[in-house]
Write an enzyme that holds these catalytic residues in place. Structure first.
Site, PDB file in Angstrom:
ATOM      1  CB  THR A  16      -1.504  -0.170   1.563  1.00  0.00           C
ATOM      2  OG1 THR A  16      -1.699   0.620   1.235  1.00  0.00           O
ATOM      3  CG2 THR A  16      -0.270   0.253   2.166  1.00  0.00           C
ATOM      4  CB  CYS A  22      -3.642   6.221   5.995  1.00  0.00           C
ATOM      5  SG  CYS A  22      -4.238   7.345   5.136  1.00  0.00           S
ATOM      6  CG  HIS A  39      -4.154   2.779   3.109  1.00  0.00           C
ATOM      7  ND1 HIS A  39      -3.314   2.675   2.230  1.00  0.00           N
ATOM      8  CD2 HIS A  39      -3.917   4.634   3.289  1.00  0.00           C
ATOM      9  CE1 HIS A  39      -2.977   4.339   1.790  1.00  0.00           C
ATOM     10  NE2 HIS A  39      -3.961   5.224   3.144  1.00  0.00           N
TER      11      HIS A  39
END
Ligand SMILES: [Fe+2]
Ligand SMILES: [Fe+2]
Lengths: 153, 284
Positions: A16, A22, A39
């Site tokens: 990711t 995040c 994620h």
């Protein structure tokens, strides 16, 4: 982003990109060689429950349990899972209006703890955006920061 | 002035064509009628061709192909034409690889498109906003244009100096840029726009996008400031130490924005990013 990957293919890599505020949570069962990578963008789905039902992986509180269950379904066992956490970058701010990164990290840690899951390693905070990769053949979890040498967590 | 010096040394800057410049100048005026836009576009062969090509592409599902700019504007609408002109003018340069920031191919263009869409979203959320959506879009699209110049000025030694100041000195990227090369990317961007004779409202927004003044509150720069921060938190934060920036929290509060707004905006950023990625992958 706002997404989750799982696989039971030992030759696969789960990747990711560009986790800023995040959080990325990787889980891996070294015996079954299955794993998952979340994620999540926001800590708490109560801000938009409708969205959470359509896109549970956008939120820590709905995404984490959904990922664990998806990995159990592939043969992963809870007590064997190695869990790692990356992300939660923060701006250089005094107040909390934009403080999403820290809240994402706190929400993740609290939920894991409530469920008796230990964190094997973490790399959080700071001002970098990180790309992460979970190698399902051996559980290697690498972190890539622009302008730096990638390292294993 | 330092910014001008740095600009003079930078090759391949995306100087807007005369027609693009006039379309950008129209943004600041009230005389934005279709006839004026048609007249301007007709003088630019490259832009006319691209407008017609987009209008005749699958995206607009026309029964019969159009062959004139006036028909195309009727079908596409002003906003769509304006976005296309902006993409043709700035997309190539903003999409290039910016080694001084460790920004990969395409990443700053994606960030720019996302900030442009989010600037429009912020306009909708701040209920007192008077800002025209196309002006907000444009300001968001070109807010980081100064990075083209700063990146070029940052050789390996200067990158190291910036890194030292950010990682060990607690400076923001902007402060470090000023200390190491004598100007930051916001100031340089504004200087570029002024050189290109773009409207002052855009110059001001680019100049202040990292620190919009509290008093007098400049609406467009505040909007782009918030949109930029949300773009970072919503998944487009290109380059190294990209979170080493400061929010002007007093301005954000004065706009009436709370953490709940920020979370709602991050959800919008997710949607906008899907839209941007779809547009970027569409065949032209
Ligand atoms: Fe910027
Ligand atoms: Fe930006």
């Amino acid at each position: 982003m706002g997404d989750m990957l799982t696989s039971n293919d030992a030759s696969a890599n789960l990747v990711t990109y560009s986790l800023g505020s995040c959080v990325g949570v990787a889980i891996y069962d070294p015996i079954a060689k299955v794993g998952g990578l979340l994620h999540a963008m926001l800590p708490d789905s109560t801000i938009n429950l409708d969205r959470a039902s359509k896109r549970p992986f956008m939120f820590v509180d709905t995404g984490l349990p959904a990922m664990f269950h998806a990995v159990y379904a592939l043969g992963g066992l809870k007590h064997r899972l190695i869990v790692k956490l990356v992300g939660g970058a923060e701006f250089l701010d005094e107040k909390k209006i934009f403080r999403i990164g820290q809240r994402n990290v706190e929400a993740t840690k609290a939920m894991l703890e409530r469920n008796g899951v230990a964190l094997a390693a973490s790399e959080t905070g700071g001002h970098e955006s990180r790309t992460v990769r979970l190698d399902l053949s051996n559980g290697n979890f690498s972190v890539d920061i622009p302008g730096k040498t990638p390292f294993l967590l | 002035m330092k910014a001008e010096e740095l600009i003079a040394k930078t090759p391949n800057l995306p100087v807007p064509s005369p027609a693009a410049t006039r379309l950008l100048q129209l943004l600041a005026g009230d005389d934005r009628d279709n006839q004026a836009i048609i007249n301007i576009l007709k003088q630019d062969g490259v832009l006319s061709t691209k407008v017609l090509a987009l209008c005749n592409s699958a995206a607009f599902e026309l029964a019969a192909p159009v062959s004139s700019i006036s028909q195309a504007i009727m079908y596409m609408g002003y906003e769509e034409v304006h976005r296309l002109v902006m993409a043709v003018t700035f997309g190539g340069a903003l999409g290039s690889n910016l080694a001084g920031y460790f920004i990969e191919d395409g990443a700053l263009w994606r960030h720019s498109l996302l900030t442009a869409l989010l600037s429009q979203t912020v306009v909708r959320i701040v209920r007192t906003s008077q800002t025209d959506p196309s002006v907000a879009y444009t300001a968001g699209l070109i807010h980081d244009i100064g990075k083209l110049v700063v990146s070029y000025a940052l050789d390996a030694d200067k990158q190291e100096l910036i890194r030292e100041r950010v990682e060990r000195g607690g400076r923001s990227l902007l402060e470090a840029e000023r200390e190491v090369i004598g100007a930051d990317h916001a100031e340089v961007g504004a200087c570029l726009l002024r050189k290109w004779k773009l409207p002052e409202v855009l110059v001001e927004a680019v100049a202040n996008h990292h620190n919009p003044p509290v008093e007098p509150r400049l609406e467009l720069s505040s909007i782009v400031h918030v949109a930029d921060m949300i773009a970072h938190e919503g998944g487009s934060s290109p380059g190294w130490s990209s979170y080493a920036v400061r929010t002007n929290e007093a301005v954000v509060e004065a706009m009436g924005l709370t953490t709940d707004h920020v979370e709602v905006l991050i959800i919008s950023a997710y949607d906008a990013a899907l839209q941007v990625d779809e547009a970027l992958s569409a065949p032209v």
